[in-house]
Design an enzyme around this catalytic site. Sequence first.
Site, PDB file in Angstrom:
ATOM      1  N   LYS A   8      49.416  81.774  20.982  1.00  0.00           N
ATOM      2  CA  LYS A   8      48.738  80.488  20.919  1.00  0.00           C
ATOM      3  C   LYS A   8      49.345  79.482  21.906  1.00  0.00           C
ATOM      4  O   LYS A   8      48.676  78.535  22.321  1.00  0.00           O
ATOM      5  CB  LYS A   8      48.794  79.909  19.507  1.00  0.00           C
ATOM      6  CG  LYS A   8      48.213  80.801  18.399  1.00  0.00           C
ATOM      7  CD  LYS A   8      46.717  80.932  18.492  1.00  0.00           C
ATOM      8  CE  LYS A   8      46.032  81.374  17.199  1.00  0.00           C
ATOM      9  NZ  LYS A   8      46.474  82.659  16.636  1.00  0.00           N
TER      10      LYS A   8
HETATM   11  C1  PLP Z   1      45.774  83.680  16.024  1.00  0.00           C
HETATM   12  C2  PLP Z   1      46.453  84.992  15.949  1.00  0.00           C
HETATM   13  C3  PLP Z   1      45.731  86.212  16.044  1.00  0.00           C
HETATM   14  C4  PLP Z   1      44.218  86.258  16.122  1.00  0.00           C
HETATM   15  O1  PLP Z   1      43.704  85.755  17.328  1.00  0.00           O
HETATM   16  P1  PLP Z   1      42.167  85.407  17.491  1.00  0.00           P
HETATM   17  O2  PLP Z   1      42.019  84.735  18.801  1.00  0.00           O
HETATM   18  O3  PLP Z   1      41.824  84.506  16.321  1.00  0.00           O
HETATM   19  O4  PLP Z   1      41.412  86.691  17.407  1.00  0.00           O
HETATM   20  C5  PLP Z   1      46.448  87.392  16.075  1.00  0.00           C
HETATM   21  N1  PLP Z   1      47.791  87.404  15.964  1.00  0.00           N
HETATM   22  C6  PLP Z   1      48.510  86.268  15.843  1.00  0.00           C
HETATM   23  C7  PLP Z   1      49.993  86.357  15.721  1.00  0.00           C
HETATM   24  C8  PLP Z   1      47.877  85.020  15.843  1.00  0.00           C
HETATM   25  O5  PLP Z   1      48.602  83.890  15.728  1.00  0.00           O
END
Ligand code: PLP
Length: 452
Positions: free
Chosen positions: A110
């Site tokens: 993120k």
């Molecule tokens: C947000 C997240 C995901 C999922 O990602 P998307 O873009 O919602 O498919 C997977 N793994 C982790 C550790 C995350 O923080």
Amino acid sequence: MQFVSTRGGSEPVSFSEAFANGLAPDGGLYVPKNLPMLPSDLLVEDALPYPALAWDFLSLFDSDHDSEKLIDIIDKSYGNFSDTMSAPLQQLGENVFVLELFHGPTLSFKDFGLQLIGNLFEEQIERTGQSINVLGATSGDTGSAAINGLAGKKGVNAFVLYPKGRISDLQERQMTCTGADNVFPIPIEGSFDDAQAIVKELMGDLKTKEDLRLSAINSINIVRILAQAIYYVHAYTQLPPENRDDVNFVVPTGNFGNIFAGWMVHQMGLPVDQFVIATNQNDILCRLFNTGDYEPEPVAPSYAPSMDIQLASNFERFLYYHNEKNADTTLSQMAEILTKGSLHIPDFDASNFEAVACSDEDILNNIRMVKEEYNYVVDPHTACGFQDLDPAKTHVVLATAHPAKFPDIINKAIGETPTEDSLEALKKKKQVTYPVEATADAVKAFIEKNSA
Ligand SMILES: *Cc1c(COP(=O)(O)O)cnc(C)c1O
């Protein structure tokens, strides 16, 4: 480059406007009007430094900022990653690679989107002289990444709702121990869906949105998707030449944001064989890509909590392209999901995709298997990506978070407790939270009182 809404009811806008609006005024999601082809020199033998690649890529879409400004924003966004590659590719086996996306300040992928977003907000506030309030809900990683991206920045206050007691202790500490006085982590009674519903209610009321000068940080913002597309190219250019034919990217998926970014850059010319959708027991996307039926079920909490999602909002972007950019069809399909609660997609073409789902038991087994086979520790989300890998083909598994963010589950699987310095340091800091009653009115009143 102009950006258009998937629902066709909003005017085309520039990069900066699409960024500032978040959601298009007609309720749709912004997509680039045309997907440009990747310049072929981006796919050369040796990987470019991450900021250089990011500039080459983003300048295909951003015609608002001059080069110097964009370079500055990119350097600020990725200069604080702990690995000089930002997204280093590790080879585990002959055909098995992991793309480590957890070297940012809050240790999940993120950070790639939200560091950039934080610096773009800062630039926007300087340019317009207008302060803003950022509002979001989180099941853990988005909130900590957003808060880190905004902490201490002038002219912006960040309000992040999270379900009290339902995120990990370390995720909570990443949000509540910053010491910054412009961030307001708000624990509420209830689930993530309850938190999200409050955000949607306030954001959906255009007058409130305007009065409170609200901005969004979730992956409806196209800038997050663009930022995430970059590391697919970075991964490809780190592969040994003999592994570059028939590359399969395996993506732990919840909201379909991360995997959509990869699919988009494939449309722009990145050579990819298949994308593997890896879900936890909340397997709506796995069922969808195997049947063409989109049928949400109640969310069941799992060992991979950041993927405990049933309404994959970014799927709308894929649907739009699947409809050959027909916004009318997309609009009526989204309306059908709203009224009927489900959608059947006739002639659903899933030819670029495979899909697997992982139970909690599978997650533990995969963490164990990866440790035994490759002496490498994956976090519970990344573990979903190791389900049924075909060793004959090249696979790049996206490692979406650092295992030290989920010490209890790793310990359950392999009896080790991974640690990480920045997380250890948080354990000694004071936590500050702002509990607010779980209603839109109470949250609105709180933002009014603490507005930037
Ligand atoms: C947000 C997240 C995901 C999922 O990602 P998307 O873009 O919602 O498919 C997977 N793994 C982790 C550790 C995350 O923080």
